[in-house]
Design an enzyme around this catalytic site. Sequence first.
Site, PDB file in Angstrom:
ATOM      1  CG  ASP A  82      -0.904  -3.210   3.001  1.00  0.00           C
ATOM      2  OD1 ASP A  82      -1.766  -4.107   2.899  1.00  0.00           O
ATOM      3  OD2 ASP A  82      -1.010  -2.095   2.451  1.00  0.00           O
ATOM      4  N   GLY A 210      -8.418  -0.736  -0.395  1.00  0.00           N
ATOM      5  CA  GLY A 210      -8.842   0.352  -1.270  1.00  0.00           C
ATOM      6  C   GLY A 210     -10.006   1.120  -0.678  1.00  0.00           C
ATOM      7  CB  SER A 212      -9.111   6.411  -0.735  1.00  0.00           C
ATOM      8  OG  SER A 212      -8.139   6.357   0.285  1.00  0.00           O
ATOM      9  CB  THR A 234      -5.466   6.961  -1.510  1.00  0.00           C
ATOM     10  OG1 THR A 234      -4.841   5.803  -2.068  1.00  0.00           O
ATOM     11  CG2 THR A 234      -5.448   8.069  -2.551  1.00  0.00           C
TER      12      THR A 234
END
Length: 292
Positions: A82, A210, A212, A234
């Site tokens: 990642d 992204g 979360s 997260t």
Amino acid sequence: MALLNLKAILGVANQHQFAVGAFNAIDSNFIDAVFDAAGETQSPVIINVAEVHLPYIDIYATSDYIRKKAEQAGVPTCLNLDHGLTLPTIKTAIDCGFSSIMFDGSSLTYEQNIEQTREVVELCQKYAISVEGELGAVGGDEGGALESMADTALYTNVDQAVDFVQQTGIDALAVAIGNTHGKYKGEPKLDFERLAQIHQAVSIPLVLHGGSGISAIDFRKTIERGICKINFFTGMSQSALQSIEKDVTNHALSQKYNYYLMMMENVQKAIKQTVAEQMQIFNSINKATYYG
């Protein structure tokens, strides 16, 4: 079950309109929790190992453990580097048996991003390893502040997306449409129209980083518009921290001989629940059978 590359695991998701969750591995508690959730829900899964986390983990031992867990779990699994930033790290991931590389050239100029992404694609093709590229800039960064916001000026350009895919030969494209790394500062406002236009313009699966802070409704809207892979970390981390905070103040638990082990067991349960909830939202439940 042998690891699948990203092209294989997302091809099925694209065909049946669901997204495969990409969950970050930082220790055995996170890895076990993800595989337990995937096994119980019969969901395909992508295990992310982020370059930004490598100062804290041993990539060799971690990748060995993930591959063994994948064999035991018996669900379709992809092992993905990642946000790979450097060629040495990418080469190490290849040596460790990763089946997918996400190269993040979003901080480079457009021309440099094309050039370096294409170089990674050419290297990985020798090993049947898929490559995910990124165009535009997702808000925040994985090694930065917990909260961040998106910058509309850095959203993925539709025409550039077409050119970028053609020139690099990538297998999946991470887009910037208002999503951010970490917790979103305020209310996320995703540009669904832009996403739909990108989906119509390019033929490869799209990726949302992204995850979360985005609502279940908005997640499903992105899947309807071509998102096949959703990165999520997260929320897992916050669940783990909340579990620890609760157990640290639990006097009765602190008197137990196996206090720490019991805390870690609760951490794993909290992460597993969070991951299973996301798999439900991503519509990947019982989709493992689609892979034959």
